[in-house]
Design an enzyme around this catalytic site. Structure first.
Site, PDB file in Angstrom:
ATOM      1  N   LYS A  50      52.266  48.190 -11.045  1.00  0.00           N
ATOM      2  CA  LYS A  50      52.817  47.713 -12.322  1.00  0.00           C
ATOM      3  C   LYS A  50      52.328  46.328 -12.724  1.00  0.00           C
ATOM      4  O   LYS A  50      52.982  45.615 -13.486  1.00  0.00           O
ATOM      5  CB  LYS A  50      54.354  47.772 -12.332  1.00  0.00           C
ATOM      6  N   SER A  51      51.169  45.968 -12.227  1.00  0.00           N
ATOM      7  CA  SER A  51      50.628  44.640 -12.535  1.00  0.00           C
ATOM      8  C   SER A  51      49.526  44.684 -13.596  1.00  0.00           C
ATOM      9  O   SER A  51      48.902  43.661 -13.886  1.00  0.00           O
ATOM     10  CB  SER A  51      50.067  44.006 -11.257  1.00  0.00           C
ATOM     11  N   THR A  53      47.135  47.585 -13.728  1.00  0.00           N
ATOM     12  CA  THR A  53      46.000  48.306 -13.130  1.00  0.00           C
ATOM     13  C   THR A  53      45.252  49.158 -14.164  1.00  0.00           C
ATOM     14  O   THR A  53      44.017  49.104 -14.243  1.00  0.00           O
ATOM     15  CB  THR A  53      46.502  49.236 -12.002  1.00  0.00           C
ATOM     16  N   HIS A 103      46.905  50.358  -4.391  1.00  0.00           N
ATOM     17  CA  HIS A 103      48.015  49.402  -4.281  1.00  0.00           C
ATOM     18  C   HIS A 103      48.349  49.113  -2.819  1.00  0.00           C
ATOM     19  O   HIS A 103      49.272  48.356  -2.543  1.00  0.00           O
ATOM     20  CB  HIS A 103      49.290  49.977  -4.911  1.00  0.00           C
ATOM     21  N   ARG A 125      50.819  39.888 -11.398  1.00  0.00           N
ATOM     22  CA  ARG A 125      51.741  39.720 -12.530  1.00  0.00           C
ATOM     23  C   ARG A 125      53.047  39.140 -11.993  1.00  0.00           C
ATOM     24  O   ARG A 125      53.396  39.386 -10.816  1.00  0.00           O
ATOM     25  CB  ARG A 125      52.009  41.097 -13.145  1.00  0.00           C
ATOM     26  N   SER A 133      59.189  46.809 -14.656  1.00  0.00           N
ATOM     27  CA  SER A 133      58.215  47.848 -14.949  1.00  0.00           C
ATOM     28  C   SER A 133      58.246  48.943 -13.874  1.00  0.00           C
ATOM     29  O   SER A 133      58.187  50.144 -14.173  1.00  0.00           O
ATOM     30  CB  SER A 133      56.821  47.206 -15.022  1.00  0.00           C
ATOM     31  N   PHE A 235      47.364  46.593 -25.897  1.00  0.00           N
ATOM     32  CA  PHE A 235      48.476  47.479 -25.534  1.00  0.00           C
ATOM     33  C   PHE A 235      48.719  48.496 -26.643  1.00  0.00           C
ATOM     34  O   PHE A 235      48.906  49.687 -26.388  1.00  0.00           O
ATOM     35  CB  PHE A 235      49.756  46.675 -25.259  1.00  0.00           C
ATOM     36  N   LYS A 265      55.869  48.745 -22.481  1.00  0.00           N
ATOM     37  CA  LYS A 265      56.090  47.676 -23.463  1.00  0.00           C
ATOM     38  C   LYS A 265      54.926  46.688 -23.502  1.00  0.00           C
ATOM     39  O   LYS A 265      54.608  46.130 -24.534  1.00  0.00           O
ATOM     40  CB  LYS A 265      57.362  46.897 -23.097  1.00  0.00           C
TER      41      LYS A 265
END
Ligand code: A3P
Length: 301
Positions: A50-51, A53, A103, A125, A133, A235, A265
């Site tokens: 969730k950083s 990727t 990960h 992050r 996230s 995004f 988001k």
């Protein structure tokens, strides 16, 4: 009852998501990663989940192809721990750069890649947004065995954040362990060929990072192409499923709610909508304790 259900595989001292390949043969999958025949042209994207990727994967893919068209090969087909078929990666011709991602903690990544100093792109992050996230990812993804909504994980947000980053049961060994191990490896020279990206900086001021990343990858990209890549990887565009945006088949297949858990988001500071004052105080203090010897600085808003 453990914080994370028994159905999640345990490797060494950490918990892994229940990817079918890991459920089928946990040690066999790790053996395949350990024996992975890395090439000096490989690019390995290393992140705690969730950083960012998928975002960075798309940027790199566009750079390597010299085109701002979306990749038709999806990121999860090169995620080492989830791979069902390593043969497909082996068959990629030497002339094509393989863009891999994982990960798993540094110590379990393919030794050939690490020891030979092949290229790594490391994305980090801030842990508050990562926690939110991650929670939303787990809350909206099907149980990978039954392909039905998961009823046992994640537990409620208050319990999730209470356990995130502390205690024995940590997915991928936990965020703190992940980032601190990388930091130390870079400091001690164990890792030399690493390009580090902070999610927040990429979001706030992308162009200098894209230029430096292109240079790291040895790609000659015009400013115009980099601007185009930046635009296509915004995004807003990446999260649009359909003809205009990235056709995200994985999300369509795996989301229980229709919510897009990969492109949710894309903001800095969404944690403020989730943490209570007390949760924030407790987690901030955990960060202070855990990161007291670290030089890493994160942007939280
Ligand atoms: P949120 O859940 O906070 O929205 P990963 O790819 O490592 O799973 O990371 C997913 C996170 O990165 C999600 O965070 C997702 O929305 C965000 N993200 C994906 N693409 C992005 C983009 N182009 N710009 C900014 N954030 C993006």
């Amino acid at each position: 009852m453990p914080y994370i259900p028994e159905r999640f595989p345990r490797y060494k001292d950490y918990v892994m998501p229940p990817f079918p390949a890991l459920k089928k043969d946990l040690s066999g999958q790790y053996d395949k990663i350990k024996n992975f025949d890395s090439r000096d042209s490989d690019i390995l994207i290393c992140t705690f989940p969730k950083s960012g990727t998928n975002w960075v994967n798309e940027i790199i893919s566009m750079m390597m192809r010299g085109s701002a068209e979306y990749d038709t090969v999806y990121k999860h087909t090169a995620m080492l721990e989830a791979l069902n078929d390593f043969g497909a990666l082996e068959q990629i011709p030497e002339s094509t750069t393989r863009i891999l991602n994982s990960h798993i903690p540094l110590g379990d990544l393919p030794p050939k890649h690490i020891e030979n100093g092949y290229r790594i792109v490391h994305v980090m992050r801030n842990p508050k947004d990562v926690a939110v996230s991650f929670y939303n990812h787990m809350a909206n993804i099907k149980d990978m065995t039954t392909m039905k909504p998961s009823t046992d994980f994640p537990i409620s947000w208050p319990l999730f954040i209470e356990h995130f980053g502390q205690g024995e049961e940590q997915l991928y060994g936990g965020w703190f362990n992940y980032v601190k191990t990388f930091e130390k490896a870079k400091e001690t020279g164990k890792l030399s060929n690493v390009f580090t990206i902070y999610y927040e900086q990429l979001k706030q001021d992308p162009m200098p990072i894209l230029k430096a990343l292109a240079a790291f990858l040895g790609v000659e990209a015009s400013d115009e192409l980099l601007e185009e890549i930046n635009d296509k990887c915004s995004f807003q565009k990446m999260s649009t499923i359909g003809e205009e945006g990235k056709d995200n088949t994985l999300v369509k297949k795996m989301s229980t709610t229709g919510k897009n858990f990969l492109f949710r988001k894309g903001e800095i500071g969404d944690w403020k909508n989730w943490f209570t004052v007390a949760q924030n105080e407790a987690f901030t203090s955990l960060i202070e304790t855990q990161m007291k010897d670290s030089k890493l600085k994160f942007i939280f808003e």
